[in-house]
Design a protein around this motif. Sequence first.
Motif, short mmCIF file in Angstrom:
data_model
loop_
_atom_site.label_atom_id
_atom_site.label_comp_id
_atom_site.label_asym_id
_atom_site.label_seq_id
_atom_site.Cartn_x
_atom_site.Cartn_y
_atom_site.Cartn_z
N MET A 1 0.83 -1.11 -0.30
CA MET A 1 -0.02 -0.01 0.37
C MET A 1 1.15 1.04 0.63
N ASN A 2 0.81 2.15 -1.04
CA ASN A 2 1.48 3.82 -1.28
C ASN A 2 1.04 4.61 -0.11
N ASN A 3 1.98 4.73 1.34
CA ASN A 3 1.41 6.10 1.97
C ASN A 3 1.87 6.93 2.13
N LYS A 4 1.96 7.18 0.47
CA LYS A 4 3.61 8.57 0.73
C LYS A 4 3.27 9.53 1.06
N PRO A 5 3.15 10.78 1.01
CA PRO A 5 2.15 11.54 0.99
C PRO A 5 2.35 13.13 -0.32
N ARG A 6 1.75 12.90 -0.71
CA ARG A 6 0.70 13.42 -2.09
C ARG A 6 0.65 14.90 -2.20
N HIS A 7 -0.41 15.55 -0.49
CA HIS A 7 -0.49 16.87 -1.08
C HIS A 7 0.75 17.39 -0.09
N HIS A 8 1.37 18.28 -0.98
CA HIS A 8 2.30 18.73 -0.53
C HIS A 8 2.19 20.23 -0.16
N HIS A 9 2.95 20.92 0.74
CA HIS A 9 2.08 21.74 0.87
C HIS A 9 3.29 22.84 0.72
N PHE A 10 2.97 24.12 0.38
CA PHE A 10 4.17 25.12 -0.82
C PHE A 10 4.28 25.90 0.70
N VAL A 11 2.61 26.49 1.54
CA VAL A 11 3.67 27.27 2.96
C VAL A 11 2.83 25.81 4.18
N PRO A 12 4.24 26.08 4.97
CA PRO A 12 4.55 24.97 6.07
C PRO A 12 3.30 24.92 6.80
N GLN A 13 2.06 24.02 7.60
CA GLN A 13 1.77 24.26 8.38
C GLN A 13 1.90 24.77 9.52
N PHE A 14 2.38 24.60 10.14
CA PHE A 14 3.14 25.28 11.18
C PHE A 14 2.55 27.55 11.28
N TRP A 15 3.11 27.05 9.71
CA TRP A 15 2.91 29.41 9.55
C TRP A 15 1.79 29.36 9.34
N ILE A 16 0.98 28.51 8.75
CA ILE A 16 -1.03 28.85 8.78
C ILE A 16 -1.43 28.37 9.64
N ARG A 17 -0.89 27.60 10.41
CA ARG A 17 -1.24 28.00 12.42
C ARG A 17 -1.15 28.99 13.39
N ASN A 18 -0.04 29.46 12.47
CA ASN A 18 0.04 30.98 13.71
C ASN A 18 -0.88 32.06 13.40
N PHE A 19 -1.85 31.87 12.91
CA PHE A 19 -2.72 33.05 11.93
C PHE A 19 -4.22 32.62 13.21
N SER A 20 -4.64 31.24 13.86
CA SER A 20 -5.48 30.37 14.40
C SER A 20 -5.91 31.84 15.05
N ASN A 21 -7.08 32.10 15.73
CA ASN A 21 -8.11 32.70 17.06
C ASN A 21 -7.15 32.34 18.20
N THR A 22 -7.85 32.88 18.60
CA THR A 22 -7.80 32.28 20.56
C THR A 22 -8.34 30.74 20.80
N SER A 23 -9.49 30.39 20.03
CA SER A 23 -9.88 29.10 20.44
C SER A 23 -9.26 27.88 19.41
N GLY A 24 -8.17 28.60 19.18
CA GLY A 24 -7.49 27.33 17.85
C GLY A 24 -7.61 27.38 16.33
N GLU A 25 -9.01 27.86 15.93
CA GLU A 25 -9.44 27.62 14.74
C GLU A 25 -9.06 28.98 13.63
N ILE A 26 -9.07 28.17 12.65
CA ILE A 26 -8.57 28.94 11.46
C ILE A 26 -9.80 28.98 10.91
N TYR A 27 -9.59 30.61 10.30
CA TYR A 27 -10.90 31.07 8.62
C TYR A 27 -9.12 30.92 7.84
N GLY A 28 -10.58 30.39 7.22
CA GLY A 28 -9.43 30.23 5.42
C GLY A 28 -10.53 31.14 4.57
#
Length: 304
Positions: A1-28
Amino acid sequence: MNNKPRHHHFVPQFWIRNFSNTSGEIYGYDWEDDRTRLRSSKNMMEIYDLYTIDPEGSDDTTLEEKDLSIIDTEGALAFQSICKKQYGFDVKEKLSNFFPVQIMRDPKSFRYYNVKSGEFASFLIKHSTTQTFLEFTASLDEKFPGSKIDKGTYDGIKNVVKASSESDLEKFIAQFKHEGNSVQLPATDLVRSPEGRIIIQKIIINFEWTMKISSEENIILGDNPILFLNDDINSGIKIPISCKEYLMLSPSKNPHANIQEDHAKSYEISALNYESAAKARRWIVGKNDLLEDLKKQLNSDGFL
């Protein structure tokens, strides 16, 4: 079974999560469904198979799985440090290593180098037989900054090209891949090799670095997060770091060794957000009401 990651982030997720609100939610906001709503960082600022290459007929996702994973881990630690007001030269240096990779991994930059691969191969074939080794390496560095070929490889190229048989040239290309370079995708070498980032690093490390702090959570992130002033890296750079902070990198004859701090004025934040939205191709993240106001600024040309 091939479990290689295929959806590749060109902006890392840690960076995106820096823009979450005080409840940890991300509006996009997503250009494709034209909606602002709660979203997962996993499903934004990514493209299927963006960094997959095809050496000898089998999918190779090691650039995403290994190389970029290591760089992103180091980048996340540097982001944590600067958000904790750790402004020493060591943090500045780590970010100077991360940001050039971020520039290179952008879909337009990455696919530009994919297109350039044919030009790269043609360069090797033409110049190896018409220039001395020193002339060749100088031309190579000028045409493809960060690329390096040693004397043995140069002699090998020259001998193969002189033989001028199509099968020999195919063997050379296969051998070149095995040595760790991708003739199909030269950008992989600039991401994998620290030497490939030196040109950009030298420019930005000598800027004056200022962390601009907002009193509110009113900064957004677009999917083109490194914003060149006047579309020229030498003019300076603005980089949203979190919903309350952004970095301003400015040319200076006598820059401080450490990162400075300053209060971000409301008009500066407005200008930053408008630019982030205007240069985004599909996604922007941040406060819900800000995204609703700014989404009309997007004029998506896509990622090609």
